[in-house]
Design a protein around this motif. Structure first.
Motif, PDB file in Angstrom:
ATOM      1  N   ASP A 181       1.119  -0.943  -0.205  1.00 15.16           N
ATOM      2  CA  ASP A 181      -0.148   0.195  -0.259  1.00 15.16           C
ATOM      3  C   ASP A 181       0.772   1.606  -0.354  1.00 15.16           C
ATOM      4  O   ASP A 181       1.190   1.911   1.212  1.00 15.16           O
ATOM      5  N   ARG A 182       0.817   2.071  -0.762  1.00 18.01           N
ATOM      6  CA  ARG A 182       1.604   2.806  -0.954  1.00 18.01           C
ATOM      7  C   ARG A 182       1.637   4.357  -0.598  1.00 18.01           C
ATOM      8  O   ARG A 182       2.370   5.380  -0.009  1.00 18.01           O
ATOM      9  N   LEU A 183       0.510   4.376   0.112  1.00 19.73           N
ATOM     10  CA  LEU A 183       0.264   5.838   0.831  1.00 19.73           C
ATOM     11  C   LEU A 183       0.069   5.486   2.688  1.00 19.73           C
ATOM     12  O   LEU A 183       0.756   5.918   2.550  1.00 19.73           O
ATOM     13  N   ALA A 184       0.061   3.977   2.377  1.00 23.20           N
ATOM     14  CA  ALA A 184       0.220   4.267   3.658  1.00 23.20           C
ATOM     15  C   ALA A 184       2.305   4.008   4.309  1.00 23.20           C
ATOM     16  O   ALA A 184       2.446   3.500   4.586  1.00 23.20           O
ATOM     17  N   GLN A 185       2.748   3.929   3.161  1.00 25.37           N
ATOM     18  CA  GLN A 185       4.018   3.179   2.659  1.00 25.37           C
ATOM     19  C   GLN A 185       4.907   4.708   3.072  1.00 25.37           C
ATOM     20  O   GLN A 185       5.326   5.358   3.629  1.00 25.37           O
ATOM     21  N   LYS A 186       4.195   5.729   2.082  1.00 24.92           N
ATOM     22  CA  LYS A 186       4.131   7.437   2.277  1.00 24.92           C
ATOM     23  C   LYS A 186       4.456   7.605   3.576  1.00 24.92           C
ATOM     24  O   LYS A 186       4.904   8.966   3.931  1.00 24.92           O
ATOM     25  N   LYS A 187       3.042   7.440   4.091  1.00 26.29           N
ATOM     26  CA  LYS A 187       2.628   7.842   5.845  1.00 26.29           C
ATOM     27  C   LYS A 187       3.826   7.643   6.877  1.00 26.29           C
ATOM     28  O   LYS A 187       4.294   8.232   7.501  1.00 26.29           O
ATOM     29  N   LEU A 188       4.221   6.387   6.604  1.00 32.16           N
ATOM     30  CA  LEU A 188       6.031   6.213   7.362  1.00 32.16           C
ATOM     31  C   LEU A 188       6.640   6.895   7.231  1.00 32.16           C
ATOM     32  O   LEU A 188       7.458   7.207   7.756  1.00 32.16           O
ATOM     33  N   PHE A 189       6.779   7.141   5.526  1.00 33.00           N
ATOM     34  CA  PHE A 189       8.247   7.383   5.099  1.00 33.00           C
ATOM     35  C   PHE A 189       7.705   9.093   5.584  1.00 33.00           C
ATOM     36  O   PHE A 189       9.058   9.242   6.561  1.00 33.00           O
ATOM     37  N   ASP A 190       6.897   9.567   5.859  1.00 30.61           N
ATOM     38  CA  ASP A 190       6.730  10.883   6.337  1.00 30.61           C
ATOM     39  C   ASP A 190       7.226  11.080   7.406  1.00 30.61           C
ATOM     40  O   ASP A 190       7.050  11.974   8.603  1.00 30.61           O
TER      41      ASP A 190
ATOM     42  N   GLU B 272      20.873  10.586   2.011  1.00 28.13           N
ATOM     43  CA  GLU B 272      19.970  11.117   1.756  1.00 28.13           C
ATOM     44  C   GLU B 272      19.281  10.142   0.448  1.00 28.13           C
ATOM     45  O   GLU B 272      18.423   9.264   1.176  1.00 28.13           O
ATOM     46  N   ASP B 273      19.995   9.880   0.330  1.00 28.27           N
ATOM     47  CA  ASP B 273      20.631   8.951  -1.118  1.00 28.27           C
ATOM     48  C   ASP B 273      20.395   7.492   0.402  1.00 28.27           C
ATOM     49  O   ASP B 273      19.710   6.376  -0.540  1.00 28.27           O
ATOM     50  N   VAL B 274      21.194   7.545   0.836  1.00 26.84           N
ATOM     51  CA  VAL B 274      21.537   6.658   1.689  1.00 26.84           C
ATOM     52  C   VAL B 274      20.207   6.293   2.525  1.00 26.84           C
ATOM     53  O   VAL B 274      19.703   4.699   2.404  1.00 26.84           O
ATOM     54  N   MET B 275      19.173   7.159   2.714  1.00 22.18           N
ATOM     55  CA  MET B 275      18.114   7.118   3.778  1.00 22.18           C
ATOM     56  C   MET B 275      17.658   6.545   3.146  1.00 22.18           C
ATOM     57  O   MET B 275      16.032   5.946   3.006  1.00 22.18           O
ATOM     58  N   ILE B 276      17.177   7.083   1.303  1.00 20.85           N
ATOM     59  CA  ILE B 276      16.164   6.572   0.607  1.00 20.85           C
ATOM     60  C   ILE B 276      15.900   5.575   0.612  1.00 20.85           C
ATOM     61  O   ILE B 276      15.002   4.218   0.441  1.00 20.85           O
ATOM     62  N   ILE B 277      17.554   4.936  -0.022  1.00 23.71           N
ATOM     63  CA  ILE B 277      17.222   3.266  -0.210  1.00 23.71           C
ATOM     64  C   ILE B 277      17.644   2.586   0.975  1.00 23.71           C
ATOM     65  O   ILE B 277      17.030   1.452   1.009  1.00 23.71           O
ATOM     66  N   GLY B 278      17.843   2.791   2.766  1.00 19.68           N
ATOM     67  CA  GLY B 278      17.095   2.248   3.478  1.00 19.68           C
ATOM     68  C   GLY B 278      15.812   2.456   3.533  1.00 19.68           C
ATOM     69  O   GLY B 278      15.909   0.645   4.022  1.00 19.68           O
ATOM     70  N   PHE B 279      15.418   2.981   2.989  1.00 21.25           N
ATOM     71  CA  PHE B 279      13.606   2.957   3.384  1.00 21.25           C
ATOM     72  C   PHE B 279      13.083   2.124   2.646  1.00 21.25           C
ATOM     73  O   PHE B 279      11.862   0.970   1.920  1.00 21.25           O
ATOM     74  N   THR B 280      13.918   1.690   1.211  1.00 23.30           N
ATOM     75  CA  THR B 280      13.268   0.865  -0.182  1.00 23.30           C
ATOM     76  C   THR B 280      13.831  -0.631   0.709  1.00 23.30           C
ATOM     77  O   THR B 280      13.173  -1.692   0.444  1.00 23.30           O
ATOM     78  N   LYS B 281      14.999  -0.698   1.332  1.00 20.92           N
ATOM     79  CA  LYS B 281      15.665  -2.169   1.168  1.00 20.92           C
ATOM     80  C   LYS B 281      14.682  -2.428   1.970  1.00 20.92           C
ATOM     81  O   LYS B 281      13.863  -3.516   2.773  1.00 20.92           O
ATOM     82  N   ALA B 282      14.132  -1.050   3.580  1.00 19.74           N
ATOM     83  CA  ALA B 282      13.118  -1.966   4.336  1.00 19.74           C
ATOM     84  C   ALA B 282      11.543  -2.343   3.934  1.00 19.74           C
ATOM     85  O   ALA B 282      11.089  -2.683   4.956  1.00 19.74           O
ATOM     86  N   PHE B 283      11.219  -1.595   3.037  1.00 24.76           N
ATOM     87  CA  PHE B 283      10.025  -1.860   2.350  1.00 24.76           C
ATOM     88  C   PHE B 283       9.634  -3.158   2.417  1.00 24.76           C
ATOM     89  O   PHE B 283       9.090  -3.833   2.162  1.00 24.76           O
TER      90      PHE B 283
END
Length: 188
Positions: free
Chosen positions: A21-30, A51-62
């Motif tokens: 659920d992309r909306l749920a992922q966005k809420k968690l990201f925010d 910032e790049d590392v953080m994005i990679i981290g979130f991608t792996k987390a999701f």
């Protein structure tokens, strides 16, 4: 009558995010982006790389949410991912943590007087060689033991202890210089 929507619980968001659920992922990201960027920033001096590392981290987390233990804090789990991603990034940039320059002392010209005390300390930590900085942060901030750091960074436990000692000495010297400069300027 006005209807007020209640915020979704974190567990509910995690369940939805597991189902892509992309909306749920966005809420968690925010919710977690700012503190997770702060963690990456502790290890990586350049904000854009952090910032790049953080994005990679979130991608792996999701992608790995199914492995998340719901009894554990999501923030702590994400923090661990960000630390590992930051170290991974640094490993790619540094071929050998054992080869570190001793030429790390800052000149007085590099002092930035407008920084708050914490910003000044972060400034000095950022000036440490990557190996010293990484070991210092893992030990002093993240609370890892030397044997854990040695395993994470693929160095010996003695190297971890040595780099921590040298990092502390450099920071102590720099902060002493700063204190002396402030005493001199206030004493005028």
């Amino acid at each position: 009558m006005k209807i007020i929507s209640l915020p979704e619980s974190e567990k509910s968001l995690v369940r939805k995010a597991m189902q892509q659920d992309r909306l749920a992922q966005k809420k968690l990201f925010d919710q977690y982006a700012s503190p997770m960027l702060g963690i990456c920033r502790q290890y990586i001096k350049d904000l854009h790389f952090a910032e790049d590392v953080m994005i990679i981290g979130f991608t792996k987390a999701f992608k790995a949410l199914s492995e998340f233990d719901s009894e554990r804090s999501l923030g702590a789990w994400l923090r661990q991912i960000m630390v590992y991603e930051s170290i991974s990034f640094l490993r790619k940039r540094i071929h050998d943590f054992k080869e570190i320059s001793e030429d790390v002392y800052l000149s007085d010209q590099n002092l930035i007087e407008t920084h708050s005390e914490l910003d000044t300390i972060q400034f000095y930590i950022d000036q440490l060689p990557v190996g010293y900085k990484t070991v210092f942060l893992l030990y002093a901030v993240e609370g890892y033991k030397h044997h854990e750091i040695a395993q994470m960074l693929d160095i010996s436990e003695g190297t971890s202890k040595s780099q921590l000692h040298k990092a502390r000495e450099i920071l102590k010297t720099q902060l002493s210089r700063l204190a002396e400069n402030q005493t001199v300027s206030y004493g005028r």
